[in-house]
Each structure stands twice: as C-alpha cells, then as structure tokens.
Design an enzyme around this catalytic site. Structure first.
Site, PDB file in Angstrom:
ATOM      1  N   VAL A  18      49.920  10.042  23.511  1.00 41.24           N
ATOM      2  CA  VAL A  18      49.699  10.239  24.943  1.00 41.24           C
ATOM      3  C   VAL A  18      48.797   9.136  25.505  1.00 41.24           C
ATOM      4  O   VAL A  18      49.052   8.588  26.573  1.00 41.24           O
ATOM      5  CB  VAL A  18      49.093  11.634  25.214  1.00 41.24           C
ATOM      6  CG1 VAL A  18      48.725  11.794  26.684  1.00 41.24           C
ATOM      7  CG2 VAL A  18      50.068  12.725  24.800  1.00 41.24           C
ATOM      8  N   ARG A  43      37.194   5.745  13.600  1.00 44.89           N
ATOM      9  CA  ARG A  43      38.247   5.205  12.736  1.00 44.89           C
ATOM     10  C   ARG A  43      39.046   4.095  13.410  1.00 44.89           C
ATOM     11  O   ARG A  43      39.506   3.159  12.770  1.00 44.89           O
ATOM     12  CB  ARG A  43      39.184   6.358  12.375  1.00 44.89           C
ATOM     13  CG  ARG A  43      40.109   6.112  11.233  1.00 44.89           C
ATOM     14  CD  ARG A  43      40.821   7.383  10.817  1.00 44.89           C
ATOM     15  NE  ARG A  43      41.559   7.980  11.923  1.00 44.89           N
ATOM     16  CZ  ARG A  43      41.688   9.277  12.124  1.00 44.89           C
ATOM     17  NH1 ARG A  43      41.107  10.133  11.316  1.00 44.89           N
ATOM     18  NH2 ARG A  43      42.381   9.738  13.134  1.00 44.89           N
ATOM     19  N   SER A  44      39.247   4.212  14.714  1.00 45.53           N
ATOM     20  CA  SER A  44      40.093   3.247  15.431  1.00 45.53           C
ATOM     21  C   SER A  44      39.296   2.181  16.168  1.00 45.53           C
ATOM     22  O   SER A  44      39.897   1.298  16.786  1.00 45.53           O
ATOM     23  CB  SER A  44      40.964   3.976  16.441  1.00 45.53           C
ATOM     24  OG  SER A  44      41.859   4.829  15.789  1.00 45.53           O
ATOM     25  N   ARG A 103      41.462  24.234  30.646  1.00 40.68           N
ATOM     26  CA  ARG A 103      42.492  24.639  31.614  1.00 40.68           C
ATOM     27  C   ARG A 103      42.224  25.982  32.287  1.00 40.68           C
ATOM     28  O   ARG A 103      42.477  26.148  33.474  1.00 40.68           O
ATOM     29  CB  ARG A 103      43.859  24.697  30.914  1.00 40.68           C
ATOM     30  CG  ARG A 103      44.374  23.328  30.542  1.00 40.68           C
ATOM     31  CD  ARG A 103      45.680  23.442  29.800  1.00 40.68           C
ATOM     32  NE  ARG A 103      46.089  22.166  29.273  1.00 40.68           N
ATOM     33  CZ  ARG A 103      46.844  22.026  28.198  1.00 40.68           C
ATOM     34  NH1 ARG A 103      47.297  23.096  27.553  1.00 40.68           N
ATOM     35  NH2 ARG A 103      47.171  20.837  27.772  1.00 40.68           N
ATOM     36  N   CYS A 132      52.296  20.571  28.586  1.00 37.68           N
ATOM     37  CA  CYS A 132      53.533  19.854  28.923  1.00 37.68           C
ATOM     38  C   CYS A 132      54.674  20.797  29.343  1.00 37.68           C
ATOM     39  O   CYS A 132      55.378  20.546  30.324  1.00 37.68           O
ATOM     40  CB  CYS A 132      53.968  18.978  27.750  1.00 37.68           C
ATOM     41  SG  CYS A 132      53.629  19.707  26.139  1.00 37.68           S
ATOM     42  N   GLN A 159      61.115  22.190  22.089  1.00 40.92           N
ATOM     43  CA  GLN A 159      60.094  21.167  22.286  1.00 40.92           C
ATOM     44  C   GLN A 159      60.151  20.046  21.242  1.00 40.92           C
ATOM     45  O   GLN A 159      60.275  20.289  20.043  1.00 40.92           O
ATOM     46  CB  GLN A 159      58.702  21.817  22.267  1.00 40.92           C
ATOM     47  CG  GLN A 159      58.522  22.811  23.400  1.00 40.92           C
ATOM     48  CD  GLN A 159      57.115  23.375  23.528  1.00 40.92           C
ATOM     49  OE1 GLN A 159      56.967  24.563  23.823  1.00 40.92           O
ATOM     50  NE2 GLN A 159      56.077  22.568  23.348  1.00 40.92           N
ATOM     51  N   GLY A 163      55.182  15.905  21.138  1.00 37.65           N
ATOM     52  CA  GLY A 163      54.106  16.729  21.685  1.00 37.65           C
ATOM     53  C   GLY A 163      52.934  16.866  20.734  1.00 37.65           C
ATOM     54  O   GLY A 163      51.791  17.040  21.152  1.00 37.65           O
ATOM     55  N   HIS A 245      61.133  17.640  26.293  1.00 37.76           N
ATOM     56  CA  HIS A 245      61.173  19.091  26.122  1.00 37.76           C
ATOM     57  C   HIS A 245      62.294  19.657  27.019  1.00 37.76           C
ATOM     58  O   HIS A 245      62.456  19.228  28.158  1.00 37.76           O
ATOM     59  CB  HIS A 245      59.855  19.738  26.574  1.00 37.76           C
ATOM     60  CG  HIS A 245      58.688  19.512  25.652  1.00 37.76           C
ATOM     61  ND1 HIS A 245      58.763  18.816  24.476  1.00 37.76           N
ATOM     62  CD2 HIS A 245      57.395  19.930  25.772  1.00 37.76           C
ATOM     63  CE1 HIS A 245      57.560  18.814  23.892  1.00 37.76           C
ATOM     64  NE2 HIS A 245      56.718  19.471  24.665  1.00 37.76           N
ATOM     65  N   ASN A 318      58.123  14.876  27.803  1.00 37.60           N
ATOM     66  CA  ASN A 318      56.864  15.606  27.590  1.00 37.60           C
ATOM     67  C   ASN A 318      55.650  14.694  27.520  1.00 37.60           C
ATOM     68  O   ASN A 318      54.537  15.125  27.814  1.00 37.60           O
ATOM     69  CB  ASN A 318      56.971  16.432  26.306  1.00 37.60           C
ATOM     70  CG  ASN A 318      57.349  15.597  25.103  1.00 37.60           C
ATOM     71  OD1 ASN A 318      58.445  14.992  25.087  1.00 37.60           O
ATOM     72  ND2 ASN A 318      56.496  15.522  24.107  1.00 37.60           N
TER      73      ASN A 318
END
Ligand code: 25A
Ligand code: L14
Length: 351
Positions: A18, A43-44, A103, A132, A159, A163, A245, A318
C-alpha cells in the site's frame, strides 16, 4: 490573497504494497507537496523506494520524526498506527491512517470522499481510511441509499491476496510455481494453501464466530453512511486473485428501485462506472479493475424473493480505491477545505 505553502508529506509503511502505491498515487496526481519523506521500520531504513523517476531513501520511523511534517499517510499496520499516530497529531501533523486502529474511535472521522467528505470538518488530527472491502461497497451503495433508503445489506466478498501485503502476493506466486513443479507448497502467510483454493477466513475470528474483517464491513458501513438503520451482514472470503476485490451485494430498500433506475443512478454517481450488459457478456472482473481508480458495478438485477431488493456485483482495485487512492483523495479534500492543521494537539494524549 495569502500564498499557502505546500505541505511536507510523510508516507509511513512506504515499503509495503500500500505504501508504494501511495507514493505512486501522490506522484500520478501531482499532489502539491513541498517534500515527500518515506518511513518504514528500522529493517528498511536506508533502502530506496520509487517516486516517479526519482528514488527516495527510506527513514526509520521514530516518535520524534513528525516535527516539520504537515501530513502523514500511514499504512504500516494497526500496532504501528496506534503507537505513532498520536505522536504525529501531537506534533501538529495531520494523519490519514489506513489501518484498522482508529476507524471506530469517536475522535476520528472515517471517510470515503465520494460518500461523507463533510466528516473531515470535525477532525482532530487522525483521520481513518476505511477497510478496502467497505470502501468499494459504500461507494456503490451511497447513491442507492440516497434514492431509496437501504435497510439491509447481505454481502459476500472475494478478496485478493494483495490486501495482506507483499508477502502474500509472493506466497500465491510461489505456491502456483511449486504446485506446477510437483513440490509441496510453502504455507506461511495464510493458515492453508491459497493457490487453487478459497479461505472463508480474513483477519482473526471473534467471539461471535464472525471474522474481524466481516465485522469491519458491518460497523464501518454504518459509521460512514451515518445511518444506524442500515443492517449489514457479511461473509469475507480470500480467493487466489492478486489484485482486485469482488463483492456480491444484496440490498433491501424502503422504496422500490428497479434495476433500470439503479443503473441510471449509478451511472451518474461519483467514482462509479457501470459495466452491465449481460447480452454482451459485460460485467466487472478483478483482472480489469486492477490498476484502475473507479469502482465497477454490474450484474444489477432484481432480488425476486422480496418486495424491494436488488443484487449487485461490485469490483475495485483494493490497493488503489481500497487503500492508497482513498487516502490521497482524503488528503486532497483536506487541502481543498483548508483543514490541514490540528486544532487541539492534546486530543490523542490519552486513549
Ligand atoms: O493491522 P492492520 O491494519 O490490519 O494491517 C496489517 C497489514 O495489512 C496491510 C499492511 O501491509 C499492514 O502491514 N494493510 C493495512 N491496511 C491495508 C489496506 N487498507 C492493508 N493492505 C491493504 N489494504 P503492507 O505489506 O501493505 O505494508 C506493510 C508496511 O508496514 C511497514 N511496517 C511494519 N511494521 C512497521 C512498519 N513501518 C514502520 N514501523 C513499523 N514498526 C512495513 O515496512 C511495510 O512497509 P517493513 O520495513 O517492516 O517491511 C517491508 C520491507 O521489509 C522486507 N521484509 C519483509 N519481511 C522481512 C523483510 N526483510 C527481512 N526479513 C523479513 N522477515 C521487505 O522486502 C520490504 O522491503
Ligand atoms: O484494512 O486483506 O482492515 O489481509 C486488514 C486485512 C485490509 C485487508 C484492513 C487483508 C484489512 C487485509
């Protein structure tokens, strides 16, 4: 007229499926940012992520990085959002969060710009991006609700693995390759083999035997549509599809809506494209929806078992409308409404 400065924008979880799409969406839509800064876990840190023709260097997410950042798009999972989004808001940085953490919090608007953009006016620094599956469903249902008042929704989802993130995309790919080579498939991300299978299990099981994904569709739909009169029941199924999806949606309405009327309403609706011509074999499919911004609706037909019922088939990308695009659209709406500031930076100091 006073000249507004362009915001400094952070993408948190920038290395994920995402997060990468958020960067490409910001670029594709020419989002007016003074600077874009990608963050991920330690880590990244130091790795590069693409932004148009450029590459940006990923920084480690820490509590104190948000000073001087005006807007942060988060997609790094619920626990990361829970921990870091309050620090962002306390530093005056507006967060659009893609996880499930905020949410259903009363302090946070839950927004799909085509459906309830006005909810942004009351934001306190953290705005939640819905699940999504919920997003594409409410984009299709809002115009029908306005026309005929929906009282009940029965939805079954199909789905895509994207996702779950890049690890799940790789797992489906690997399993297909292994099975064609007569090898035992590696099973790591999902509880069972996903290649050539369907799993009626997305996110965790709850005490009522529904999954958390199913209850997100139930609860988020009511919050976004702003109408507790809409009863929703859901079955969420993972299918071996990479992107997109699909949803079989059955609705019951107070006023009778013919399929023809519903088609005409949806043809005018923002963010929707009707693809519905059975005679020509025209209907939405995830392969066609992948890489697209719109929510596609087809197979619109009467539910002949009740007085006022319709069946629809709703498909969207999605990762785009279901996640990255919706978050960027929220950011654009915040800019247009001059809402890119935190009125009270203490609202999330306690939970
Ligand atoms: O809790 P939720 O809300 O339900 O969300 C759970 C997951 O769902 C996805 C998202 O996955 C999230 O992690 N998701 C959330 N909302 C979604 C939505 N609406 C959604 N998916 C679809 N629609 P994702 O893969 O998209 O993104 C994961 C990103 O989160 C970063 N991250 C994780 N913990 C973090 C963090 N960032 C900051 N702080 C933290 N504590 C994660 O970055 C990713 O960007 P990363 O650096 O931790 O890992 C990705 C890079 O690391 C490499 N890698 C992965 N595993 C390993 C590894 N390297 C070595 N060893 C490993 N075991 C990868 O190659 C990649 O480069
Ligand atoms: O955003 O498909 O609540 O595995 C978390 C689970 C997104 C989908 C969310 C999946 C979902 C994800």
């Amino acid at each position: 007229m006073s000249q507004k400065k362009n915001p400094v924008v952070a993408v948190v979880g920038a290395t994920g499926a995402v997060g990468r799409e958020m960067l490409s969406t910001l670029h594709a839509r020419n989002f007016p940012a003074a600077e874009i800064i990608p963050f991920a876990s330690a880590r990244s840190a130091g790795t590069k992520v693409p932004f148009g023709d450029q590459e940006l260097t990923v920084r480690e997410l820490k509590e104190d990085v948000f000073a001087g950042i005006d807007l942060a798009l988060f997609s790094a999972g619920g626990s990361t959002s829970e921990k870091f989004a309050p620090h962002a808001a306390a530093a005056g940085c507006v967060v659009v969060d893609n996880s499930s953490a905020w949410r259903m919090d009363d302090r946070c608007p839950l927004v799909v710009p085509e459906v309830n953009p006005d909810a942004l006016e009351q934001h306190n620094g953290i705005i939640a991006n819905p699940n999504c599956s919920t997003i594409q469903m409410v984009v299709a249902l809002k115009p029908l609700h306005d026309a005929a008042c929906i009282t009940r929704v029965v939805v079954s989802t199909y789905q895509a693995v994207s996702g779950t993130g890049h690890k799940a995309i790789a797992e489906l790919e690997t399993q297909v390759r292994q099975l064609f080579n007569m090898q035992e498939p590696d099973i790591k991300v999902y509880p069972y083999q996903i290649a050539f299978n369907c799993l009626p299990h997305i996110d965790v099981f709850l005490d009522n035997d529904y999954t958390k994904e199913e209850m997100k569709m139930v609860n988020e739909t009511v919050k976004i549509m702003g109408d507790p009169g809409i009863k929703v029941t859901a079955t969420c199924v993972r299918v071996p599809v990479f992107y997109g999806h699909s949803e079989a949606v059955n609705i019951e309405t107070k006023r009778k809506l013919s399929p023809k009327e519903a088609r005409a309403i949806l043809a005018q609706a923002p963010g929707v494209k009707v693809l519905d011509n059975p005679a020509e074999k025209i209907y939405p499919m995830p392969l066609d929806a992948a890489g697209e911004d719109l929510t596609f609706v087809g197979r619109i037909r009467e539910d002949e078992t009740i007085a006022n019922g319709l069946n629809l088939w709703v498909v969207a990308d999605n990762i785009r409308k279901g996640a990255a695009l919706n978050a960027v659209q929220i950011a654009e709406e915040l800019m247009a409404r001059d809402l890119l500031r935190v009125k009270d930076t203490t609202v999330f100091m306690t939970k």
